[in-house]
Design a protein around this motif. Structure first.
Motif, PDB file in Angstrom:
ATOM      1  N   THR A 113      53.068  51.306  50.180  1.00 26.81           N
ATOM      2  CA  THR A 113      51.893  51.275  49.314  1.00 26.81           C
ATOM      3  C   THR A 113      51.679  52.665  48.720  1.00 26.81           C
ATOM      4  O   THR A 113      51.862  53.648  49.421  1.00 26.81           O
TER       5      THR A 113
ATOM      6  N   MET B   1      17.300  46.815  35.263  1.00 25.07           N
ATOM      7  CA  MET B   1      17.850  47.288  36.548  1.00 25.07           C
ATOM      8  C   MET B   1      18.523  46.136  37.286  1.00 25.07           C
ATOM      9  O   MET B   1      19.698  46.171  37.600  1.00 25.07           O
ATOM     10  N   SER B   4      21.400  44.571  35.256  1.00 26.64           N
ATOM     11  CA  SER B   4      22.645  45.330  35.195  1.00 26.64           C
ATOM     12  C   SER B   4      23.428  45.186  36.493  1.00 26.64           C
ATOM     13  O   SER B   4      24.658  45.138  36.500  1.00 26.64           O
ATOM     14  N   LEU B   8      27.131  43.801  36.899  1.00 24.05           N
ATOM     15  CA  LEU B   8      28.118  44.571  37.652  1.00 24.05           C
ATOM     16  C   LEU B   8      28.805  43.678  38.674  1.00 24.05           C
ATOM     17  O   LEU B   8      30.033  43.697  38.825  1.00 24.05           O
ATOM     18  N   PHE B  11      31.289  41.217  37.135  1.00 22.63           N
ATOM     19  CA  PHE B  11      32.518  41.903  36.737  1.00 22.63           C
ATOM     20  C   PHE B  11      33.340  42.285  37.967  1.00 22.63           C
ATOM     21  O   PHE B  11      34.556  42.130  37.992  1.00 22.63           O
ATOM     22  N   TRP B  12      32.644  42.775  38.962  1.00 24.37           N
ATOM     23  CA  TRP B  12      33.292  43.203  40.200  1.00 24.37           C
ATOM     24  C   TRP B  12      34.114  42.054  40.782  1.00 24.37           C
ATOM     25  O   TRP B  12      35.293  42.204  41.115  1.00 24.37           O
ATOM     26  N   PHE B  15      37.171  41.285  38.865  1.00 24.32           N
ATOM     27  CA  PHE B  15      38.267  42.234  39.104  1.00 24.32           C
ATOM     28  C   PHE B  15      38.935  41.990  40.427  1.00 24.32           C
ATOM     29  O   PHE B  15      40.151  42.038  40.546  1.00 24.32           O
ATOM     30  N   SER B  19      42.778  41.255  40.466  1.00 27.63           N
ATOM     31  CA  SER B  19      43.751  42.287  40.794  1.00 27.63           C
ATOM     32  C   SER B  19      44.109  42.387  42.262  1.00 27.63           C
ATOM     33  O   SER B  19      45.137  42.946  42.610  1.00 27.63           O
ATOM     34  N   MET B  20      43.290  41.876  43.146  1.00 25.71           N
ATOM     35  CA  MET B  20      43.600  42.073  44.560  1.00 25.71           C
ATOM     36  C   MET B  20      44.089  40.786  45.194  1.00 25.71           C
ATOM     37  O   MET B  20      43.510  40.276  46.135  1.00 25.71           O
ATOM     38  N   TRP B  24      49.414  44.725  49.490  1.00 17.78           N
ATOM     39  CA  TRP B  24      50.275  45.427  48.547  1.00 17.78           C
ATOM     40  C   TRP B  24      51.725  44.953  48.669  1.00 17.78           C
ATOM     41  O   TRP B  24      52.327  44.461  47.742  1.00 17.78           O
TER      42      TRP B  24
ATOM     43  N   GLU C  15      49.144  49.119  37.504  1.00 24.52           N
ATOM     44  CA  GLU C  15      48.046  48.212  37.780  1.00 24.52           C
ATOM     45  C   GLU C  15      46.902  48.918  38.478  1.00 24.52           C
ATOM     46  O   GLU C  15      45.750  48.758  38.114  1.00 24.52           O
ATOM     47  N   PHE C  19      43.189  49.534  37.266  1.00 25.19           N
ATOM     48  CA  PHE C  19      42.062  49.057  38.055  1.00 25.19           C
ATOM     49  C   PHE C  19      41.014  50.148  38.208  1.00 25.19           C
ATOM     50  O   PHE C  19      39.814  49.921  37.996  1.00 25.19           O
ATOM     51  N   ILE C  26      33.298  50.554  34.032  1.00 27.11           N
ATOM     52  CA  ILE C  26      32.171  49.637  34.185  1.00 27.11           C
ATOM     53  C   ILE C  26      30.990  50.348  34.828  1.00 27.11           C
ATOM     54  O   ILE C  26      29.861  50.321  34.332  1.00 27.11           O
ATOM     55  N   VAL C  30      27.366  51.022  32.905  1.00 25.13           N
ATOM     56  CA  VAL C  30      26.102  50.533  33.475  1.00 25.13           C
ATOM     57  C   VAL C  30      25.157  51.692  33.747  1.00 25.13           C
ATOM     58  O   VAL C  30      23.992  51.686  33.370  1.00 25.13           O
TER      59      VAL C  30
END
Lengths: 372, 390, 83
Positions: A113, B1, B4, B8, B11-12, B15, B19-20, B24, C15, C19, C26, C30
């Protein structure tokens, strides 16, 4: 600035965790070889006056942390500049610790990693903790320390069959140069790094408590370090201690209780990550606070995100290899840290004392002197 | 407040989902080839690596009557200029990535050991996956790969057999199991020569089976000689590593009568002193033992007989230990007993006077003084020799 | 620095930089909006002044292979390190 008072216990816990921090995984004091216990003791003794100076500075101005004291003693411009330097030191220290942990996890557990991933995760955690405030860090410290002590005690017990006192011999034979050099390194890392605490905590009510806090933290933390490095040395011997980047990991690998309890290296991660998280968070907290003070802002929290990004970038690009990290730690860090750990606090302390006497013009102090 | 923060969070999560996806370098166990033992040979500058690999097959194992797990080991060979290259080259044969954390034994051939064992042991110590708790052995006279090609009778794999054997070495008293970590430490420590057990493949009936016996002596990183099983026992005494074992005491020459003694516990103390500016090592062996077997009808149990037996055994053991020391001093010149380290630890001032690297010259001249003290405890279940009726 | 053995590795490397970039963008947007609404101009300026270079560096490091480390650079300036 909003006050975040900590209790005596919380402060001591944080100090202990801060001292344990990354020290427990890294090969500290290799120059002393088998006499490492002497080097640790010497380093603790060397640190005692220095931490008393830190405590004294804070006691001089109750309800103020180092940043505000600097502003008061040195004036706004110089004080803020010094604060910026301290913030820089905290920032660098944070990056170094972050790098240590990144390398540790990368080398021992997940070599494929990218190094940046564990660093990023730790950095995000520290960012979050700082955003939540010091109390959160302190309370998590209160939770972590008992766990660490419990786990470390058991690890030590399981390690006892592998301890061999022969590996600590010959003791104290014509090795004073090595011991002193190792003690100096141990002084700068981790003991005198507690200068970061002067930015974080401030003196409440009783003036004497500060010295007590520092002494308790230093002695308990130092005791844990003493026990851990000595037992690691007694398990793997000076040759392998010196050759490996992470000797504690090697030592714990040897645990084998009845062919049943083995492969418990993960406890090193547990201890290291808990303590390391506290250390990283506190350094990052100090960096944010110092920078916000240097820039004349009232709040520090808005700085966490941009500074966190810079922190991560700094840490992940600081060293290309573990070798560089070790070399830096042994050759450069001592000189880099000296002004922040000793020189500047000394100057601030002397100026503070002078200023206080001038301010009070105090017959009380004079009387006290005469009595002695 | 509030809004937002909601944004967040949305969006979090996006992601995280995006992506996760998994670790790995996430690997299923079926993608791994678990190495349980490995051997290193060398020929024409190429390191030949043979590994014994477990193939995990869930569900389809046969429950054998012997209680085995029904694991069938597979052997793979690879070669390369360095060990790591050989390991990586093997992927092209095994198809899976080798996973080394569960390796139990490493066998090094005599040739490689004679040339220098660092080329192998460095990789073992450096790699993150390989554990320093793995056993290390030297194959005598044969290619190390041939050991892994032998058959194990009671175990699923040869490596497992060697592993179990070395872990139970205490009962034999003629084995000295050494892990890679210990080996490395001894190799690096001042004033000690490293030791590793010898492994051979011997014919047993129709099959070739592995046999661990004796020990290989190293001088620095190079193999210099071998001790046989009995000498290894005296080596164990000298290194204070004797746990359990058997001693044979000869009580009468004509007719020859043997008594087997079982060692319960043994402790060796070594000290060093100076005689005419030359180091003399005093060795005290304290050994608690009992009679396990009496081959002739003779009196060894009564107080007088027991005393006589003790004396004889003391003398015999002392002579044999001294002989072993002499042999190692004169023939191999490597300090496997750790006399040098003893001097280094207890008399560092004396160690200073020996020039760096000069211990190898001093060691053969070191005088030793062996004292053996055997304490008899019991004679197992029977109180008398087995008597023969008139 | 890694020399990429295959495309997948390169993608992985890109990637996580991507990320990080997105994550901090973001966060940044905010928080910047928040600061703007609270009329804390000074803080907003400092915020952007620190964050934007960070993002630029992130992109820069993602696209570069074999950058010398900071310690190496410092070492070559001051002659600290023996390399």
């Amino acid at each position: 600035m909003k006050r975040e008072p900590l209790s005596f216990k919380q402060t001591v816990y944080l100090l202990i965790l801060f001292i344990i921090g990354s020290t427990i995984i890294l090969p500290v004091g290799t120059e002393a070889k088998q006499d490492i216990w002497a080097a640790v003791l010497l380093a603790i003794v060397m640190t005692l006056p220095v931490v008393l100076v830190y405590a004294r500075i804070l006691s001089l101005y109750p309800e103020r942390n180092l940043l505000e004291i600097n502003e008061q003693i040195l004036g706004k411009v110089v004080g803020r500049f010094i604060n910026f330097l301290f913030a820089f030191y905290a920032f660098t220290l944070c990056a170094l610790v972050l790098d240590n942990f990144g390398q540790f996890i990368n080398v021992t557990a997940i070599p494929e990693t990218p190094l940046a991933i564990p660093m990023l995760i730790l950095c995000l955690l520290a960012l979050w903790a700082t955003k939540e405030g010091l109390e959160v860090i302190a309370r998590s410290g209160e939770v972590y320390l008992p766990i660490i002590v419990f786990v470390a005690t058991f690890t030590f017990l399981f390690l006892t069959p592998n301890l061999n006192i022969n590996r600590l011999q010959p003791s104290l034979y014509q090795n004073s140069g090595g011991i002193v050099s190792a003690a100096l390194h141990l002084f700068s890392f981790p003991f005198a790094e507690t200068v970061i605490f002067t930015i974080i905590i401030y003196c409440t009510n009783k003036t004497k408590a500060m010295a007590k806090v520092y002494l308790a933290g230093l002695l308990i933390g130092g005791g844990i370090i003493l026990l851990s490095v000595t037992s690691v040395m007694a398990v793997i011997g000076p040759e392998r201690y010196q050759a490996s980047y992470f000797p504690a990991y090697l030592a714990v690998q040897t645990i084998n209780v009845g062919d049943f309890l083995q492969r418990v290296e993960v406890v090193v991660f547990l201890i290291a990550i808990f303590a390391g998280f506290i250390k990283i968070s506190l350094c990052f907290f100090a960096a944010c606070k110092g920078l916000s003070n240097a820039l004349g802002c009232k709040e520090y929290r808005f700085l966490t995100v941009p500074l966190g990004l810079l922190e991560f970038l700094f840490a992940s690009n600081l060293f290309n290899s573990t070798k560089q990290m070790a070399q830096w730690a042994s050759e450069v860090y001592l000189y880099f840290a000296f002004p922040f750990q000793v020189a500047l606090p000394m100057v601030i302390w002397i100026l503070g004392e002078v200023k206080r006497r001038g301010r009070q013009g105090s017959p009380e102090v004079d009387l006290h002197d005469e009595l002695r | 407040m509030k809004k937002s923060i909601c944004v967040l969070f949305v969006f979090w999560h996006l992601f995280v989902l995006w992506s996760m996806t998994g670790c790995w370098n996430f690997r299923e166990i079926r993608d791994l080839a678990i190495v349980i033992g490995a051997s290193f040979d060398k020929k024409d500058d190429q390191i030949y690596l043979t590994v014994e690999v477990l193939s995990p097959k869930g569900g389809e194992q046969e429950q054998g009557a012997t209680g085995s797990l029904g694991i069938t080991p597979q052997l793979f060979e690879g070669s390369g200029k360095t060990v790591f290259e050989a390991v990586r080259n093997m992927i092209s044969k095994a198809g899976r990535k080798l996973y080394w954390s569960h390796a139990r034994v490493f066998i090094v051939s005599e040739d490689v050991a004679k040339e220098g064992i660092i080329q192998i042991i460095d990789w073992i110590n450096r790699d993150a996956e390989v554990r320093p708790q793995t056993w290390i052995l030297v194959s005598k006279g044969q290619a190390a790969g041939d050991i892994l090609r032998t058959q194990s009778k009671l175990f699923d794999t040869v490596s497992m057999q060697i592993d179990t054997l070395l872990r139970n070495q205490g009962n034999s008293g003629k084995l000295l199991g050494v892990t890679v970590g210990d080996f490395l430490e001894e190799m690096q420590k001042p004033g000690v020569g490293a030791v590793a057990p010898i492994i051979e493949s011997v014919k047993d009936g129709r099959e070739q089976i592995p046999q661990v016996k004796g020990s290989a002596l190293f001088k620095g990183e190079k193999l210099v000689g071998f001790l046989d099983g009995e000498e290894t026992m005296y080596l164990l005494f000298l290194r204070n590593q004797m746990k359990k074992g058997t001693l044979i005491a000869v009580t009468a020459q004509q007719p020859k009568a043997n008594v087997s003694l079982e060692i319960f516990r043994s402790h060796t103390t070594k000290t060093v002193r100076l005689v005419d500016d030359r180091p003399v090592v005093d060795i005290w062996v304290d050994c608690l033992s009992g009679i396990a077997e009496i081959s002739e009808e003779n009196d060894v149990i009564s107080e007088r007989g027991s005393q006589k037996l003790t004396e004889r055994t003391n003398k015999e053991l002392r002579n044999k230990i001294t002989d072993t020391i002499k042999k190692v001093q004169n023939e191999y010149g490597t300090d496997v007993f750790g006399f040098g380290n003893l001097i280094y630890r207890e008399r560092p001032d004396l160690w200073e006077t020996i020039p760096k690297g000069g211990w190898a010259k001093v060691f053969p001249t070191v005088d030793t003084n062996v004292n053996v003290n055997i304490m008899m405890r019991g004679s197992a279940k029977l109180s008398e020799p087995t008597r023969i009726g008139e | 620095m890694p020399s990429f053995q295959n495309r997948q590795e390169l993608v992985n490397e890109l990637e996580y930089h991507y990320f990080i970039f997105l994550l901090f963008s973001i966060f940044g947007i905010v928080e910047a909006i928040q600061l703007y609404h609270q009329k804390q101009r000074k803080e907003l300026t400092i915020y952007l002044f620190l964050l934007l270079p960070g993002l630029v560096i992130t992109v820069y490091t993602a696209t570069q292979v074999g950058l010398p480390s900071i310690a190496e650079e410092l070492g070559s300036w001051f002659g600290w390190m023996s390399q």
